[in-house]
Design an enzyme around this catalytic site. Structure first.
Site, mmCIF file in Angstrom:
data_model
loop_
_atom_site.group_PDB
_atom_site.id
_atom_site.type_symbol
_atom_site.label_atom_id
_atom_site.label_comp_id
_atom_site.label_asym_id
_atom_site.label_seq_id
_atom_site.Cartn_x
_atom_site.Cartn_y
_atom_site.Cartn_z
ATOM 1 N N GLY A 11 31.487 35.624 37.955
ATOM 2 C CA GLY A 11 30.766 34.541 38.647
ATOM 3 C C GLY A 11 29.515 34.149 37.870
ATOM 4 O O GLY A 11 28.759 35.011 37.443
ATOM 5 N N ALA A 22 17.809 34.099 24.920
ATOM 6 C CA ALA A 22 17.051 35.238 24.378
ATOM 7 C C ALA A 22 17.913 36.054 23.416
ATOM 8 O O ALA A 22 17.433 36.503 22.372
ATOM 9 C CB ALA A 22 16.552 36.111 25.527
ATOM 10 N N ARG A 72 37.499 34.281 35.186
ATOM 11 C CA ARG A 72 37.979 35.620 35.534
ATOM 12 C C ARG A 72 39.351 35.724 34.870
ATOM 13 O O ARG A 72 40.260 34.996 35.242
ATOM 14 C CB ARG A 72 38.071 35.774 37.056
ATOM 15 C CG ARG A 72 36.728 35.502 37.781
ATOM 16 C CD ARG A 72 36.774 36.010 39.204
ATOM 17 N NE ARG A 72 35.749 35.413 40.065
ATOM 18 C CZ ARG A 72 34.514 35.911 40.238
ATOM 19 N NH1 ARG A 72 34.133 36.972 39.596
ATOM 20 N NH2 ARG A 72 33.669 35.311 41.069
ATOM 21 N N SER A 73 39.500 36.613 33.872
ATOM 22 C CA SER A 73 40.704 36.611 33.031
ATOM 23 C C SER A 73 41.731 37.651 33.461
ATOM 24 O O SER A 73 41.468 38.850 33.464
ATOM 25 C CB SER A 73 40.304 36.858 31.576
ATOM 26 O OG SER A 73 41.452 37.018 30.780
ATOM 27 N N ASP A 103 30.226 43.612 37.787
ATOM 28 C CA ASP A 103 31.052 44.820 37.657
ATOM 29 C C ASP A 103 32.422 44.567 37.015
ATOM 30 O O ASP A 103 32.910 45.395 36.253
ATOM 31 C CB ASP A 103 31.150 45.594 38.981
ATOM 32 C CG ASP A 103 31.601 44.742 40.137
ATOM 33 O OD1 ASP A 103 31.895 43.544 39.927
ATOM 34 O OD2 ASP A 103 31.670 45.269 41.256
ATOM 35 N N THR A 127 24.661 38.685 38.043
ATOM 36 C CA THR A 127 25.382 38.381 39.284
ATOM 37 C C THR A 127 24.360 38.125 40.385
ATOM 38 O O THR A 127 23.325 38.801 40.435
ATOM 39 C CB THR A 127 26.312 39.545 39.723
ATOM 40 O OG1 THR A 127 26.695 39.340 41.100
ATOM 41 C CG2 THR A 127 25.650 40.906 39.642
ATOM 42 N N ASP A 129 24.717 38.957 43.311
ATOM 43 C CA ASP A 129 24.906 39.946 44.385
ATOM 44 C C ASP A 129 23.902 41.104 44.361
ATOM 45 O O ASP A 129 23.734 41.800 45.369
ATOM 46 C CB ASP A 129 26.321 40.533 44.330
ATOM 47 C CG ASP A 129 27.391 39.472 44.508
ATOM 48 O OD1 ASP A 129 27.086 38.407 45.074
ATOM 49 O OD2 ASP A 129 28.536 39.704 44.065
ATOM 50 N N ASP A 131 24.230 43.976 43.087
ATOM 51 C CA ASP A 131 24.930 45.184 43.537
ATOM 52 C C ASP A 131 25.163 46.214 42.430
ATOM 53 O O ASP A 131 25.927 47.164 42.627
ATOM 54 C CB ASP A 131 26.283 44.791 44.166
ATOM 55 C CG ASP A 131 27.154 44.010 43.200
ATOM 56 O OD1 ASP A 131 26.653 43.583 42.152
ATOM 57 O OD2 ASP A 131 28.343 43.824 43.506
ATOM 58 N N MET A 171 26.414 34.908 50.652
ATOM 59 C CA MET A 171 27.313 35.616 49.734
ATOM 60 C C MET A 171 26.855 37.053 49.508
ATOM 61 O O MET A 171 25.895 37.511 50.128
ATOM 62 C CB MET A 171 27.391 34.858 48.418
ATOM 63 C CG MET A 171 28.346 33.698 48.437
ATOM 64 S SD MET A 171 28.525 33.035 46.769
ATOM 65 C CE MET A 171 29.960 31.987 47.011
ATOM 66 N N ARG A 173 29.532 39.412 48.233
ATOM 67 C CA ARG A 173 30.797 40.170 48.165
ATOM 68 C C ARG A 173 30.732 41.357 49.122
ATOM 69 O O ARG A 173 30.562 41.141 50.313
ATOM 70 C CB ARG A 173 31.070 40.623 46.729
ATOM 71 C CG ARG A 173 32.538 40.850 46.438
ATOM 72 C CD ARG A 173 32.745 41.294 45.022
ATOM 73 N NE ARG A 173 32.506 40.226 44.066
ATOM 74 C CZ ARG A 173 33.423 39.344 43.691
ATOM 75 N NH1 ARG A 173 34.638 39.399 44.184
ATOM 76 N NH2 ARG A 173 33.143 38.411 42.829
HETATM 77 O O1 F6P Z 1 29.932 37.862 42.680
HETATM 78 C C1 F6P Z 1 29.331 36.641 42.926
HETATM 79 C C2 F6P Z 1 30.020 35.914 44.062
HETATM 80 O O2 F6P Z 1 29.355 34.686 44.273
HETATM 81 C C3 F6P Z 1 30.129 36.696 45.364
HETATM 82 O O3 F6P Z 1 28.921 36.707 46.085
HETATM 83 C C4 F6P Z 1 31.263 35.984 46.034
HETATM 84 O O4 F6P Z 1 31.920 36.835 46.946
HETATM 85 C C5 F6P Z 1 32.165 35.625 44.896
HETATM 86 O O5 F6P Z 1 31.370 35.638 43.716
HETATM 87 C C6 F6P Z 1 32.842 34.289 45.024
HETATM 88 O O6 F6P Z 1 33.701 34.159 43.942
HETATM 89 P P1 F6P Z 1 34.375 32.778 43.519
HETATM 90 O O7 F6P Z 1 33.313 31.916 42.907
HETATM 91 O O8 F6P Z 1 35.403 33.196 42.523
HETATM 92 O O9 F6P Z 1 34.919 32.166 44.755
#
Ligand code: F6P
Length: 323
Positions: A11, A22, A72-73, A103, A127, A129, A131, A171, A173
């Protein structure tokens, strides 16, 4: 190390461009050649490489998203895909990589390093998140919480005017960092996060009490990964027990992923990008470069992705105490 590659993956997050800038400028100033790899691992497989110079990253520090694009591959999950990616790196003399992502990105990097030990990879935590273990802040988080906070402030105005209960989904996740920070910052009545069990009966009880004491505008911030479901589901369960309330649901969604990075985001992303190149130069490998208590910290990919960063329990108490 003479030649490095840099890519953004998973993402997108505000601040990724500042980090990229940078990386490119630090590497060039250390006499390295830099290749930008477009569309993350997918572009690595499909040969989407472009040489990057100092000027190629001009005027991007303030931009959200990622100028290298992201993906996302699925193909990178296969040994054939990774072999092709490695061949493409070798053909350009790329010895080290800076991977900017979350991650999923670091999971891929670990597998890649196990199969091709001649490579070196360091990661920048990117990210919204927040996390990842091994850093107090991930690139994108600060901007995302400010965006969400502003949106919830707006919702509060209308909630007050109409005496409504708003369930606002943010959001994150399976993590509750965005929900907790924005809930505190907007004075939400409750914050529902995946890290602690949601009790619908208690929520209903609190809302009933609020109505009895004539507090009719209520904001409930719901993390998308909450165990009782997202905001739609939670609202449905609450409304079934409190049919007289006027409930509304807002899902903030990808609004939180875009936008101009905040000042702190740009500063942290620049620092992390610079430190990633230094780490590669010093021979570090398989680590994420984070910031803990203002200092740079190196965390092996395995640890960064396996151990979820924990929510601060005191912050959870703040919501209850101050609402
Ligand atoms: O990991 C970042 C994130 O925005 C999460 O918060 C969310 O669950 C997910 O990606 C959404 O993914 P996509 O953009 O593939 O729908």
């Amino acid at each position: 190390m003479k030649t490095i590659g840099v890519f953004t993956s998973g993402g997108d997050a505000p601040g990724m461009n500042a980090c990229l800038r940078a990386v490119v400028r630090t590497a060039i100033r250390h006499g390295m050649e830099v290749w930008g790899i477009c569309r993350g691992y997918q572009g690595m497989i499909e040969g989407e490489f472009r040489r990057l110079g100092i000027r190629d990253v001009s005027n991007i520090i303030q931009l959200g998203g990622t100028i290298l694009h992201s993906a996302r591959s699925e193909a990178f999950r296969t040994p054939e895909g990774r072999r092709q990616a490695y061949e493409n790196l070798k053909a350009r003399g790329i010895e080290g990589l800076v991977a900017i992502g979350g991650d999923g990105t670091f999971t891929g990097a670990r597998v890649f390093l196990n199969e091709y030990p001649a490579l070196r990879i360091v990661g920048a935590p990117g990210t919204i998140d927040n996390d990842l273990y091994g850093t107090d802040y991930t690139i994108g988080y600060d901007t995302a919480i400010n965006t969400a906070m502003n949106a919830i402030d707006n919702i509060k105005d209308t909630a007050n005017s109409h005496e409504r209960v708003f369930f606002v989904e943010v959001m994150g996740r399976d993590a509750g960092f965005i929900a907790l920070a924005t809930g505190i910052a907007t004075g939400a009545e409750a914050v529902l996060v995946p890290e602690s069990r949601t009790n619908i009966a208690a929520l209903v009880h609190m809302l009933r009490q609020n109505f009895e004491r004539r507090k009719r505008a209520n904001i409930i911030v719901v993390a998308e990964g909450d165990d009782e479901g997202g905001a739609v589901e939670v609202a449905r369960k609450v409304q079934a027990r409190l049919p007289h309330i006027e409930a509304r649901v807002t899902i903030l969604g990808h609004v939180q992923r875009g936008g101009r990075p905040t000042c702190m985001e740009r500063v942290r992303a620049s620092r992390i990008g610079m430190e990633c190149v230094r780490a590669l130069k010093e021979g570090k490998n398989g680590v994420m470069v984070g910031i803990i208590h203002r200092d740079i910290a190196y965390t092996p990919f395995e640890k960064a992705i396996k151990h979820h960063q924990e929510l601060n329990p005191t912050l959870l108490q703040i919501v209850q105490l101050l609402s």
